[in-house]
Design an enzyme around this catalytic site. Sequence first.
Site, PDB file in Angstrom:
ATOM      1  N   LEU A  59     -42.040-120.758 -40.853  1.00  0.00           N
ATOM      2  CA  LEU A  59     -40.859-121.241 -40.433  1.00  0.00           C
ATOM      3  C   LEU A  59     -40.566-120.318 -39.615  1.00  0.00           C
ATOM      4  O   LEU A  59     -39.874-121.027 -38.804  1.00  0.00           O
ATOM      5  CB  LEU A  59     -39.989-122.178 -41.963  1.00  0.00           C
ATOM      6  CG  LEU A  59     -40.572-122.663 -42.420  1.00  0.00           C
ATOM      7  CD1 LEU A  59     -39.390-123.359 -43.523  1.00  0.00           C
ATOM      8  CD2 LEU A  59     -41.341-123.802 -41.794  1.00  0.00           C
ATOM      9  N   SER A 124     -29.774-122.199 -55.823  1.00  0.00           N
ATOM     10  CA  SER A 124     -29.552-121.082 -56.739  1.00  0.00           C
ATOM     11  C   SER A 124     -27.845-120.569 -57.390  1.00  0.00           C
ATOM     12  O   SER A 124     -27.143-121.094 -56.593  1.00  0.00           O
ATOM     13  CB  SER A 124     -29.830-119.753 -56.232  1.00  0.00           C
ATOM     14  OG  SER A 124     -30.321-118.882 -57.935  1.00  0.00           O
ATOM     15  N   THR A 126     -26.729-118.282 -58.280  1.00  0.00           N
ATOM     16  CA  THR A 126     -26.555-116.892 -57.778  1.00  0.00           C
ATOM     17  C   THR A 126     -25.491-117.488 -56.171  1.00  0.00           C
ATOM     18  O   THR A 126     -25.182-116.490 -56.527  1.00  0.00           O
ATOM     19  CB  THR A 126     -27.780-116.185 -57.329  1.00  0.00           C
ATOM     20  OG1 THR A 126     -27.141-115.248 -57.210  1.00  0.00           O
ATOM     21  CG2 THR A 126     -28.281-117.346 -56.237  1.00  0.00           C
ATOM     22  N   TYR A 150     -30.658-111.877 -51.420  1.00  0.00           N
ATOM     23  CA  TYR A 150     -31.494-112.874 -51.532  1.00  0.00           C
ATOM     24  C   TYR A 150     -30.870-114.025 -51.590  1.00  0.00           C
ATOM     25  O   TYR A 150     -30.538-114.678 -51.891  1.00  0.00           O
ATOM     26  CB  TYR A 150     -32.837-112.790 -53.374  1.00  0.00           C
ATOM     27  CG  TYR A 150     -33.127-113.997 -54.338  1.00  0.00           C
ATOM     28  CD1 TYR A 150     -33.463-114.761 -52.796  1.00  0.00           C
ATOM     29  CD2 TYR A 150     -32.127-114.813 -54.829  1.00  0.00           C
ATOM     30  CE1 TYR A 150     -33.663-116.353 -53.412  1.00  0.00           C
ATOM     31  CE2 TYR A 150     -32.221-116.026 -55.576  1.00  0.00           C
ATOM     32  CZ  TYR A 150     -32.904-116.642 -55.086  1.00  0.00           C
ATOM     33  OH  TYR A 150     -33.495-118.362 -54.514  1.00  0.00           O
ATOM     34  N   LYS A 154     -28.485-117.332 -49.794  1.00  0.00           N
ATOM     35  CA  LYS A 154     -28.952-118.637 -50.705  1.00  0.00           C
ATOM     36  C   LYS A 154     -27.180-119.446 -49.888  1.00  0.00           C
ATOM     37  O   LYS A 154     -27.234-120.648 -50.175  1.00  0.00           O
ATOM     38  CB  LYS A 154     -28.705-119.018 -52.107  1.00  0.00           C
ATOM     39  CG  LYS A 154     -29.993-119.265 -51.957  1.00  0.00           C
ATOM     40  CD  LYS A 154     -31.069-120.276 -51.629  1.00  0.00           C
ATOM     41  CE  LYS A 154     -33.029-119.559 -52.262  1.00  0.00           C
ATOM     42  NZ  LYS A 154     -33.245-120.401 -51.510  1.00  0.00           N
ATOM     43  N   ASN A 200     -38.535-112.109 -63.658  1.00  0.00           N
ATOM     44  CA  ASN A 200     -37.729-113.070 -63.764  1.00  0.00           C
ATOM     45  C   ASN A 200     -38.469-113.263 -65.215  1.00  0.00           C
ATOM     46  O   ASN A 200     -40.028-112.991 -65.601  1.00  0.00           O
ATOM     47  CB  ASN A 200     -38.279-114.405 -63.458  1.00  0.00           C
ATOM     48  CG  ASN A 200     -37.615-114.453 -62.800  1.00  0.00           C
ATOM     49  OD1 ASN A 200     -36.892-113.870 -61.852  1.00  0.00           O
ATOM     50  ND2 ASN A 200     -38.242-115.462 -61.110  1.00  0.00           N
TER      51      ASN A 200
HETATM   52  N1  NAD Z   1     -37.772-119.751 -59.483  1.00  0.00           N
HETATM   53  C1  NAD Z   1     -36.987-120.095 -59.716  1.00  0.00           C
HETATM   54  O1  NAD Z   1     -36.228-118.818 -60.132  1.00  0.00           O
HETATM   55  C2  NAD Z   1     -35.995-119.983 -58.591  1.00  0.00           C
HETATM   56  C3  NAD Z   1     -34.496-120.156 -59.313  1.00  0.00           C
HETATM   57  C4  NAD Z   1     -33.316-120.598 -58.024  1.00  0.00           C
HETATM   58  C5  NAD Z   1     -33.453-121.032 -56.773  1.00  0.00           C
HETATM   59  N2  NAD Z   1     -35.878-120.679 -56.451  1.00  0.00           N
HETATM   60  C6  NAD Z   1     -35.540-121.547 -54.834  1.00  0.00           C
HETATM   61  O2  NAD Z   1     -36.610-122.369 -54.977  1.00  0.00           O
HETATM   62  C7  NAD Z   1     -37.342-122.173 -53.621  1.00  0.00           C
HETATM   63  C8  NAD Z   1     -38.950-122.455 -54.526  1.00  0.00           C
HETATM   64  O3  NAD Z   1     -38.715-121.221 -55.670  1.00  0.00           O
HETATM   65  P1  NAD Z   1     -40.735-120.886 -56.391  1.00  0.00           P
HETATM   66  O4  NAD Z   1     -40.559-120.287 -57.468  1.00  0.00           O
HETATM   67  O5  NAD Z   1     -40.769-122.010 -55.829  1.00  0.00           O
HETATM   68  O6  NAD Z   1     -41.273-119.794 -55.250  1.00  0.00           O
HETATM   69  P2  NAD Z   1     -42.849-119.513 -54.551  1.00  0.00           P
HETATM   70  O7  NAD Z   1     -42.281-118.518 -53.819  1.00  0.00           O
HETATM   71  O8  NAD Z   1     -43.099-119.894 -55.964  1.00  0.00           O
HETATM   72  O9  NAD Z   1     -42.650-120.480 -53.001  1.00  0.00           O
HETATM   73  C9  NAD Z   1     -41.845-120.425 -52.194  1.00  0.00           C
HETATM   74  C10 NAD Z   1     -42.953-120.402 -51.419  1.00  0.00           C
HETATM   75  O10 NAD Z   1     -42.681-120.683 -49.382  1.00  0.00           O
HETATM   76  C11 NAD Z   1     -43.325-120.366 -48.851  1.00  0.00           C
HETATM   77  N3  NAD Z   1     -42.992-119.478 -48.153  1.00  0.00           N
HETATM   78  C12 NAD Z   1     -41.991-118.145 -47.781  1.00  0.00           C
HETATM   79  N4  NAD Z   1     -41.013-117.914 -46.808  1.00  0.00           N
HETATM   80  C13 NAD Z   1     -41.746-119.076 -45.757  1.00  0.00           C
HETATM   81  C14 NAD Z   1     -42.133-119.131 -44.665  1.00  0.00           C
HETATM   82  N5  NAD Z   1     -41.050-118.331 -43.422  1.00  0.00           N
HETATM   83  N6  NAD Z   1     -42.567-119.816 -44.172  1.00  0.00           N
HETATM   84  C15 NAD Z   1     -43.422-120.504 -44.851  1.00  0.00           C
HETATM   85  N7  NAD Z   1     -43.647-121.028 -45.820  1.00  0.00           N
HETATM   86  C16 NAD Z   1     -42.846-119.736 -46.907  1.00  0.00           C
HETATM   87  C17 NAD Z   1     -43.875-118.867 -50.328  1.00  0.00           C
HETATM   88  O11 NAD Z   1     -45.447-118.750 -49.761  1.00  0.00           O
HETATM   89  C18 NAD Z   1     -43.572-119.509 -51.333  1.00  0.00           C
HETATM   90  O12 NAD Z   1     -45.705-120.622 -51.191  1.00  0.00           O
HETATM   91  C19 NAD Z   1     -37.264-121.239 -53.178  1.00  0.00           C
HETATM   92  O13 NAD Z   1     -36.047-120.669 -51.776  1.00  0.00           O
HETATM   93  C20 NAD Z   1     -35.913-119.981 -54.634  1.00  0.00           C
HETATM   94  O14 NAD Z   1     -35.430-119.301 -54.177  1.00  0.00           O
HETATM   95  C21 NAD Z   1     -36.545-120.364 -56.654  1.00  0.00           C
END
Ligand code: NAD
Length: 331
Positions: A59, A124, A126, A150, A154, A200
């Site tokens: 992105l 999040s 957070t 982080y 957000k 986590n």
């Molecule tokens: N898992 C949790 O506990 C949690 C909690 C609160 C919020 N979130 C948010 O939810 C979203 C998804 O989390 P997740 O657990 O599925 O994480 P994840 O890392 O499994 O998925 C994120 C995806 O984004 C892709 N990515 C990262 N930067 C990128 C970029 N610049 N261009 C294109 N692709 C990119 C990664 O390759 C990955 O596949 C994130 O934004 C995370 O911050 C997650």
Amino acid sequence: MKILVTGGTGYIGSHVAVELINQGHTIEIVDNLSNSQIEVLDKIEQITSTRPVFHEVDLLDQLALDHIFDNTSFDLVIHFAGLKAVAESIEQPLRYYDNNVTSTINLLESMQSHSVKNIIFSSSATVYGDQGVDQCVETMPTGIKLTNPYGKTKYMIEEILKDLAISNPEFSIISLRYFNPIGNHTSGLLGENPNGIPNNLMPYIMKVATGELPELNIFGNDYDTEDGTCLRDYIHVVDLAKGHLAAIDGLKPGFTAYNLGTGRPTSVLEMVHAFEKVSGKPLPHKFAPRRPGDLPKLYANPKKAEQELKWHANLTIEDAIKDTLTFISNK
Ligand SMILES: NC(=O)c1ccc[n+]([C@@H]2O[C@H](COP(=O)([O-])OP(=O)(O)OC[C@H]3O[C@@H](n4cnc5c(N)ncnc54)[C@H](O)[C@@H]3O)[C@@H](O)[C@H]2O)c1
């Protein structure tokens, strides 16, 4: 609807992709595979009999991103892409601000120039920071005493989205504030599989259960809670995914935030005991000093999503543990 899912090969994005396809939406996924594997597309296809169009694009690459929007007219973007490791964000703040904030600005630029006006953002719990309150409700202020880059990304992205909604009233923006997603699709084909030592609880427990790590460190057993360990709001990722479908139906002009949590706090020790009960095996664990920045108790007030989106979490931590064990046995 035609939906672009950023980060759609990741843990949460892939679960949402399955639910979207099952509901009849047409999706395309954009991901740079920095924290996921291309094989996830095979799994999505196995579960749904549909293979989404995939763009291996970062992105941060505005031109490549624009190209995706040039070729398809999307009704909605669901934006998961981002880096999410709290400790890593303290070590590499510039990478986190660039990857999470700059890439979101790029995405919004592409959306704006292609007249795509609907977005659901993965935020999040957070963003609430440390307000000395255990249960978070959307009417609380955000950005209070945030302790790591982080969380600040957000918060900053939410502020950007609010300003965008003010500048252009045609935008409908929903920010979903996730609590602690755990578990995986009941098939055990999708799941969370981080490299190294996870931040986590559930991924850490999984690595102990598979023998990859010798024991679970429980950070702090002297908190002001019933058993002394921290309380969190663990939500099954399939319930969380369904929250996104409810959010699609709830899109309305302006910026709106919703908590996605169960409203039920569970302690780390309760989770360990539940895992031992469901798996039938002891889970080696020991108590370690508190981790700086960990809040003793944090859980959702989920009423706004219940009332406005007609959504609530149905699954239990035992369901999540059962599905996690299926995922582990499939690896
Ligand atoms: N898992 C949790 O506990 C949690 C909690 C609160 C919020 N979130 C948010 O939810 C979203 C998804 O989390 P997740 O657990 O599925 O994480 P994840 O890392 O499994 O998925 C994120 C995806 O984004 C892709 N990515 C990262 N930067 C990128 C970029 N610049 N261009 C294109 N692709 C990119 C990664 O390759 C990955 O596949 C994130 O934004 C995370 O911050 C997650």
